[in-house]
Every structure is written in structure tokens, then in C-alpha cells.
Design a protein around this motif. Structure first.
Motif, PDB file in Angstrom:
ATOM      1  N   GLY A 195      91.314 -32.018  48.566  1.00 52.08           N
ATOM      2  CA  GLY A 195      90.292 -31.009  48.825  1.00 52.08           C
ATOM      3  C   GLY A 195      90.320 -29.831  47.867  1.00 52.08           C
ATOM      4  O   GLY A 195      89.278 -29.227  47.590  1.00 52.08           O
ATOM      5  N   TYR A 196      91.535 -29.521  47.333  1.00 50.07           N
ATOM      6  CA  TYR A 196      91.631 -28.367  46.431  1.00 50.07           C
ATOM      7  C   TYR A 196      92.336 -28.705  45.119  1.00 50.07           C
ATOM      8  O   TYR A 196      91.873 -28.295  44.045  1.00 50.07           O
ATOM      9  N   GLY A 197      93.436 -29.440  45.172  1.00 47.82           N
ATOM     10  CA  GLY A 197      94.203 -29.722  43.967  1.00 47.82           C
ATOM     11  C   GLY A 197      93.407 -30.484  42.923  1.00 47.82           C
ATOM     12  O   GLY A 197      93.310 -30.050  41.763  1.00 47.82           O
ATOM     13  N   LEU A 198      92.812 -31.612  43.309  1.00 43.11           N
ATOM     14  CA  LEU A 198      92.017 -32.396  42.370  1.00 43.11           C
ATOM     15  C   LEU A 198      90.790 -31.623  41.880  1.00 43.11           C
ATOM     16  O   LEU A 198      90.539 -31.573  40.670  1.00 43.11           O
ATOM     17  N   PRO A 199      89.990 -31.001  42.770  1.00 41.48           N
ATOM     18  CA  PRO A 199      88.865 -30.196  42.276  1.00 41.48           C
ATOM     19  C   PRO A 199      89.303 -29.068  41.352  1.00 41.48           C
ATOM     20  O   PRO A 199      88.606 -28.739  40.385  1.00 41.48           O
ATOM     21  N   PHE A 200      90.453 -28.469  41.626  1.00 40.19           N
ATOM     22  CA  PHE A 200      90.962 -27.393  40.777  1.00 40.19           C
ATOM     23  C   PHE A 200      91.204 -27.895  39.356  1.00 40.19           C
ATOM     24  O   PHE A 200      90.831 -27.236  38.369  1.00 40.19           O
ATOM     25  N   LEU A 201      91.811 -29.076  39.223  1.00 39.40           N
ATOM     26  CA  LEU A 201      92.052 -29.647  37.897  1.00 39.40           C
ATOM     27  C   LEU A 201      90.745 -30.025  37.210  1.00 39.40           C
ATOM     28  O   LEU A 201      90.589 -29.822  36.000  1.00 39.40           O
ATOM     29  N   LEU A 202      89.799 -30.573  37.974  1.00 36.47           N
ATOM     30  CA  LEU A 202      88.490 -30.900  37.402  1.00 36.47           C
ATOM     31  C   LEU A 202      87.765 -29.637  36.943  1.00 36.47           C
ATOM     32  O   LEU A 202      87.124 -29.620  35.889  1.00 36.47           O
ATOM     33  N   THR A 203      87.880 -28.567  37.719  1.00 38.06           N
ATOM     34  CA  THR A 203      87.269 -27.297  37.343  1.00 38.06           C
ATOM     35  C   THR A 203      87.837 -26.797  36.028  1.00 38.06           C
ATOM     36  O   THR A 203      87.114 -26.258  35.180  1.00 38.06           O
ATOM     37  N   SER A 204      89.123 -26.970  35.842  1.00 42.95           N
ATOM     38  CA  SER A 204      89.761 -26.544  34.597  1.00 42.95           C
ATOM     39  C   SER A 204      89.140 -27.266  33.403  1.00 42.95           C
ATOM     40  O   SER A 204      88.854 -26.650  32.368  1.00 42.95           O
ATOM     41  N   GLY A 205      88.897 -28.572  33.551  1.00 43.32           N
ATOM     42  CA  GLY A 205      88.244 -29.317  32.482  1.00 43.32           C
ATOM     43  C   GLY A 205      86.819 -28.872  32.242  1.00 43.32           C
ATOM     44  O   GLY A 205      86.357 -28.787  31.095  1.00 43.32           O
ATOM     45  N   LEU A 206      86.089 -28.553  33.314  1.00 42.91           N
ATOM     46  CA  LEU A 206      84.718 -28.067  33.179  1.00 42.91           C
ATOM     47  C   LEU A 206      84.683 -26.713  32.477  1.00 42.91           C
ATOM     48  O   LEU A 206      83.808 -26.454  31.648  1.00 42.91           O
ATOM     49  N   CYS A 207      85.631 -25.855  32.807  1.00 41.20           N
ATOM     50  CA  CYS A 207      85.689 -24.542  32.147  1.00 41.20           C
ATOM     51  C   CYS A 207      85.983 -24.700  30.659  1.00 41.20           C
ATOM     52  O   CYS A 207      85.408 -23.982  29.826  1.00 41.20           O
ATOM     53  N   ALA A 208      86.875 -25.624  30.314  1.00 39.00           N
ATOM     54  CA  ALA A 208      87.175 -25.861  28.906  1.00 39.00           C
ATOM     55  C   ALA A 208      85.949 -26.381  28.165  1.00 39.00           C
ATOM     56  O   ALA A 208      85.659 -25.960  27.036  1.00 39.00           O
ATOM     57  N   TRP A 209      85.211 -27.273  28.806  1.00 38.32           N
ATOM     58  CA  TRP A 209      83.978 -27.783  28.200  1.00 38.32           C
ATOM     59  C   TRP A 209      82.990 -26.644  27.959  1.00 38.32           C
ATOM     60  O   TRP A 209      82.384 -26.535  26.888  1.00 38.32           O
TER      61      TRP A 209
END
Length: 285
Positions: free
Chosen positions: A192-206
Motif C-alpha cells: 500500500g505504501y512501500g511499492l507506490p513510494f518506490l514507483l513515485t521515486s521513479g516518476l519524480c526522476a522521469w
């Protein structure tokens, strides 16, 4: 502030709806985790809008917004303001904290991979910042490493760096609470939070790579701003994931940093109508 708080509450409503979907329709949980990542990304955009407000001290409204929109994406108002306002002042110059040299597409991909862990890295900023608050010799490394300071100055007694370090206490408490919840319910918090948090990090880098060009500029003129910034993610995928809440309207944001995110599309239309040959085309969809 009331508008930003309502916007943050809306993102949390969508996040909670996705969490309910994960419970009742577990087959689509990975897709819902990606949607949660998009809303976490949107929370960061809301906090970004807040740092452009003319505030000197955090009142109750700003503290609540920081809790809702800052700590979940591992940042504080002070830390984001430190590096982001310097980026606006020196966009495209060697002193720009977000500056990157020209590179081939493959090297740009390598840069993206390097920037991808930005949010987990910011989690580490919290405890390091608290140590720097109490131990003056750590303040300059803290500013260089975590606040992206490029001044080259000794910052041991810098009041702004000290304020950033002191503000890390809230983020540390937030992530200690997340850690405690993860130890108690690992699968729930992880999905619910850990995986979305990591995905968000990739989106921010993009987004960071999409909204800034590698072109070298010589000053802070209008043409310099147009040369080193770019619009992106103006379609529905951008609004959902890579450029939520109009943050992809990046050129006009740099031209008018204190214009609310709500008004950026109309402002871009105004420029396109009057300066169609001057305003740059989006670099990415």
C-alpha cells in the motif's frame, strides 16, 4: 492554503479508494499501486506549490500541509525550498542544483537510473539532518549531499541549513511510524505504501529529466529560461502519473513561479497565442 489543503485531502481520498480496491480486488493490486504512486507524486506537487508562497514561518496550515503532502514523499518544506528556489534562481547555470550536462539518450537513461532512488535517499536525509542539527561539523556535508548546495561555502553556521536540519524531526517521526506499521503489517504497508513510494521515486526522476533540457545558458534572461526548461506530460498519462496537477506546464511555471498550479494551462495558452514562434514545444508527451 485552504485550496492546497483541499487538494491534498482529495489526493488522500483517491489513495484510500485505491487501498480499498487492493483489499477487495487483490488481482488489480499492482495497477492500483501505480495509481497510488501517481497520487503520491501529486502530493509532492502540492508541496512544491506551497514553497512558492511568501512565507517566513510555518503556521498551523503549512504544518498540516507538510504532514499531508511532504512527509509521505520524504521531504520537508524547508528542504524543498532550499534546493528548489535556488534552481529557479540559477536555472541552467553551473550553480543550478538540478543542472545536468548534455548527454546521449543512453547516458540520459543512466542518469535516470541514478536519480531513481531519490525518495529513499531523502528518507536518509532525516536522521542525517538531525545529527547535523546537533553536530555542527556535519552541516556542510548535509547541505552538499542532501540539499544539493553548490555554493562551495562553509555552511557550519548557516541559519537556513540549520533550519532545514531542525525541520527533519517531523520527517523522522513520520517514517518511524511507517516503519513500526511495516513491522506489524509488512505485506499491507509494503503493497500500500512501500511499492507506490518506490514507483513515485521513479516518476519524480522521469519528471526531473523531462522538464529540464541539458542546454547550457549564460544568464537569467527570458531566452535562457525558454532554452533550459520544457513542458511535458500534458496529456492524461501525465496528469495521472508523470506530471500531475499541471506540473508539466513547466516553462510558464519558471516564467511566473508564484502563479498557482490551477492557472498554468491558461497562462500557457496565453503565451502560445501571442508568441507561437518563441514558446518551445513539449519535449515529451
Amino acid at each position: 492554503m485552504p485550496g492546497l489543503l483541499r487538494l491534498a485531502a482529495t489526493q488522500w481520498a483517491w489513495i484510500c479508494l485505491c487501498w480499498f480496491g487492493m483489499v477487495f480486488v487483490p488481482e488489480v493490486a499492482p495497477l492500483l499501486a501505480l495509481l497510488v504512486a501517481g497520487r503520491l507524486h501529486a502530493l509532492g506537487v502540492i508541496l512544491h506549490d506551497a514553497i512558492h508562497l511568501p512565507w517566513r514561518h510555518k503556521g498551523p496550515g503549512l504544518r498540516l500541509l507538510e504532514l499531508l503532502a511532504g512527509f509521505p514523499v520524504a521531504t520537508t518544506l524547508e528542504a524543498m525550498r532550499y534546493h528548489h528556489l535556488r534552481h529557479h534562481r540559477d536555472a541552467g547555470l553551473p550553480s543550478d542544483p538540478y543542472r545536468r550536462p548534455p548527454a546521449s539518450p543512453w547516458r540520459q537513461f543512466a542518469v535516470w537510473l541514478r536519480v531513481c532512488p531519490i525518495l529513499p535517499f531523502w528518507v536518509l536525509r532525516g536522521p542525517f539532518g538531525l545529527l547535523a542539527w546537533r553536530l555542527p561539523p556535519l552541516r556542510t556535508p548535509y547541505a552538499r549531499l542532501f540539499l544539493q548546495d553548490r555554493s562551495g561555502k562553509a555552511l557550519t553556521h548557516d541559519a537556513e541549513v540549520l533550519a532545514c536540519a531542525r525541520a527533519e524531526a517531523g520527517q523522522v517521526l513520520f517514517h518511524l511510524a511507517v516503519l513500526g506499521a511495516a513491522l506489524r503489517w509488512p505485506s499491507v504497508v509494503g503493497l500500500g505504501y512501500g511499492l507506490p513510494f518506490l514507483l513515485t521515486s521513479g516518476l519524480c526522476a522521469w519528471r526531473l529529466l523531462a522538464e529540464h533540457t541539458p542546454r547550457t545558458v549564460q544568464g537569467r534572461t527570458l531566452r535562457d529560461v525558454l532554452a533550459c526548461t520544457s513542458d511535458h506530460g500534458l496529456g492524461w498519462i501525465g496528469q495521472l502519473l508523470t506530471a500531475p496537477l499541471n506540473v508539466g506546464y513547466h516553462v510558464v511555471h519558471h516564467l511566473h513561479p508564484q502563479v498557482s498550479l490551477h492557472h498554468l494551462p491558461r497562462l500557457r495558452d496565453w503565451y502560445l497565442l501571442r508568441y507561437p514562434d518563441l514558446y518551445p514545444s513539449p519535449r515529451r508527451p
